[in-house]
Scaffold this motif. Sequence first.
Motif, short mmCIF file in Angstrom:
data_model
loop_
_atom_site.label_atom_id
_atom_site.label_comp_id
_atom_site.label_asym_id
_atom_site.label_seq_id
_atom_site.Cartn_x
_atom_site.Cartn_y
_atom_site.Cartn_z
N ASN A 107 0.82 -1.21 0.00
CA ASN A 107 0.00 0.00 0.00
C ASN A 107 0.85 1.26 0.00
O ASN A 107 0.41 2.32 0.45
N ARG A 108 2.06 1.16 -0.48
CA ARG A 108 2.94 2.32 -0.52
C ARG A 108 3.18 2.72 -1.96
O ARG A 108 3.60 1.91 -2.78
N LYS A 109 2.90 3.98 -2.25
CA LYS A 109 3.11 4.51 -3.59
C LYS A 109 3.67 5.91 -3.49
O LYS A 109 3.10 6.76 -2.80
N ARG A 110 4.78 6.13 -4.13
CA ARG A 110 5.42 7.44 -4.07
C ARG A 110 4.79 8.36 -5.10
O ARG A 110 4.67 8.00 -6.29
N PRO A 111 4.40 9.56 -4.72
CA PRO A 111 3.79 10.49 -5.68
C PRO A 111 4.83 11.03 -6.65
O PRO A 111 6.06 10.88 -6.46
N ASP A 112 4.34 11.68 -7.69
CA ASP A 112 5.24 12.29 -8.67
C ASP A 112 6.05 13.40 -8.01
O ASP A 112 5.52 14.21 -7.23
N GLY A 113 7.31 13.46 -8.36
CA GLY A 113 8.18 14.47 -7.77
C GLY A 113 8.65 14.14 -6.37
O GLY A 113 9.15 15.03 -5.66
N TRP A 114 8.51 12.88 -5.94
CA TRP A 114 8.91 12.50 -4.60
C TRP A 114 10.41 12.62 -4.43
O TRP A 114 11.20 12.31 -5.33
N LEU A 115 10.84 13.14 -3.27
CA LEU A 115 12.25 13.21 -2.91
C LEU A 115 12.45 12.51 -1.59
O LEU A 115 11.55 12.45 -0.75
N ALA A 116 13.64 11.97 -1.40
CA ALA A 116 13.98 11.36 -0.12
C ALA A 116 13.88 12.41 0.98
O ALA A 116 14.09 13.60 0.74
N PRO A 117 13.57 12.00 2.22
CA PRO A 117 13.42 13.00 3.30
C PRO A 117 14.65 13.88 3.49
O PRO A 117 14.52 15.07 3.78
N SER A 118 15.84 13.31 3.34
CA SER A 118 17.05 14.13 3.51
C SER A 118 17.17 15.18 2.42
O SER A 118 17.70 16.28 2.67
N LEU A 119 16.69 14.89 1.21
CA LEU A 119 16.72 15.87 0.12
C LEU A 119 15.56 16.85 0.24
O LEU A 119 15.73 18.05 -0.01
N GLN A 120 14.39 16.35 0.61
CA GLN A 120 13.23 17.23 0.77
C GLN A 120 13.48 18.25 1.87
O GLN A 120 12.99 19.39 1.79
N HIS A 121 14.24 17.86 2.88
CA HIS A 121 14.57 18.80 3.96
C HIS A 121 15.31 20.01 3.42
O HIS A 121 15.05 21.15 3.83
N ARG A 122 16.26 19.81 2.50
CA ARG A 122 17.02 20.93 1.94
C ARG A 122 16.11 21.90 1.21
O ARG A 122 16.27 23.11 1.30
N VAL A 123 15.14 21.35 0.48
CA VAL A 123 14.22 22.21 -0.26
C VAL A 123 13.33 23.01 0.70
O VAL A 123 13.18 24.24 0.57
N LEU A 124 12.75 22.34 1.68
CA LEU A 124 11.81 23.00 2.58
C LEU A 124 12.51 24.01 3.49
O LEU A 124 11.96 25.08 3.78
N THR A 125 13.73 23.69 3.93
CA THR A 125 14.45 24.63 4.78
C THR A 125 14.81 25.90 4.02
O THR A 125 14.66 27.01 4.54
N THR A 126 15.26 25.75 2.79
CA THR A 126 15.58 26.92 2.00
C THR A 126 14.33 27.74 1.70
O THR A 126 14.34 28.98 1.77
N LEU A 127 13.23 27.05 1.39
CA LEU A 127 11.98 27.77 1.14
C LEU A 127 11.50 28.50 2.39
O LEU A 127 10.95 29.61 2.30
N THR A 128 11.70 27.91 3.56
CA THR A 128 11.33 28.58 4.81
C THR A 128 12.04 29.91 4.95
O THR A 128 11.42 30.93 5.31
#
Length: 427
Positions: A118-139
């Motif tokens: 029941n696990r499906k990754r959405p389009d544009g999914w990033l690993a948590p360590s990579l997504q953190h860099r995006v969200l922190t910079t956006l913050t």
Amino acid sequence: MFVLVVDQNRKPLNPCHPARARKFLKSGRAVVLRRYPFTIMLKDVEKKPNSVCQEYRLKLDPGSRTTGISILKDDKIIWAAELNHRGYSIKQSLESRRALRRGRRNRHTRYRQPRFNNRKRPDGWLAPSLQHRVLTTLTWVNRLRRFCPIGSISMELVRFDTQLMQNPEISGTEYQQGELAGYETREYLLEKWGRRCAYCGKEGVPLEVEHIHPKSKGGSNRVSNLTLSCVQCNQNKGNKPIEEFLNRKPDLLGSVLSVAKRPLKDAAAVNSTRWALYRVCGETGLPIETGTGGRTKFNRIRQELPKTHWLDAACVGKSTPDKLRVLIDKPLIITAKGHGTRQMCRTDKFGFPIRYVPRNKFVKGFQTGDIVKAIVTKGKKIGAYIGRVAVRTTGSFNISAANGLVQGINHKYCSRVQGKDGYQYAF
């Protein structure tokens, strides 16, 4: 560094010089809104007939570990920071949690069954360590927009123009014959070979681009056949095949050949986060200018600036003026520390609980992550300390100050400077 200013409605105004901010604070016309980044709020804004709020340019240099941030007005750098990410610590935490899960499953300990269907990754999914860099910079992009009238964004979209390196004609005569020629390939090699000589390992010396398999022996100009070497090693090697040059160093020979074939995995990961960051920055509605790492380095060398993350950010893109005026001394160092954990207990290396975490996060009015100022007047730790606090139920706190960790500070000596926001600050 210039001081960020907002009005009584918390709308951003033009940043001011620190001397003017001190006058506002001494006269009572302004109060301190935030300590990091230092922001004041004017109580009474004198609106002149011809006064307009200027627009500033926010420049970003995204990196794997550190992102450089600069705010420019025309040719002046008025504010800068270096944002240190915690992507690698997130990766280590996920790997530790995964190891504990697998250990419990292998021991057949009571545990929930694994779920894989029941696990499906959405389009544009990033690993948590990579997504953190995006969200922190956006913050921090959104935070700076609240305190400064940002009108446009410049960011380094790709580290290397790989199409340009494979086909120099793809971008026209500007790259073929212009001053930027060669910077893309050289920057790629510097990152790939760790900015050191591939044969002797020297650092901090002039490095030359060298063919692993000599061109006179049929070697190509592709980046997989290029490396960096110091002047002495390059002259000693000449047009010898690398097998002949390193015949007495088989370990070094194997290392050089393996690195030459290995792709730049870290750079690929950074490039993927840059594209994600570009998309989320585009949602702000501000015009975005993009540039490559080769152009950034070209602009920085042309202006004879030292290599730092915040100066690299100031040199991103075509909008960089011919001469930059650096009006600040030291950037703000921002380190992501996270917002704690949801764990109800701490475990040992085998996954068994060893101690429990207090449910009440506040102790004597403080919580872990607050920026506090402690003035100790007696005892062994006499002095003044400013930093991030870690609370204890006993009321004896630890403070991460600029000169290191100070333990055992009583809460009576502490006063809160800024509430917890998940970051640690220094200059």
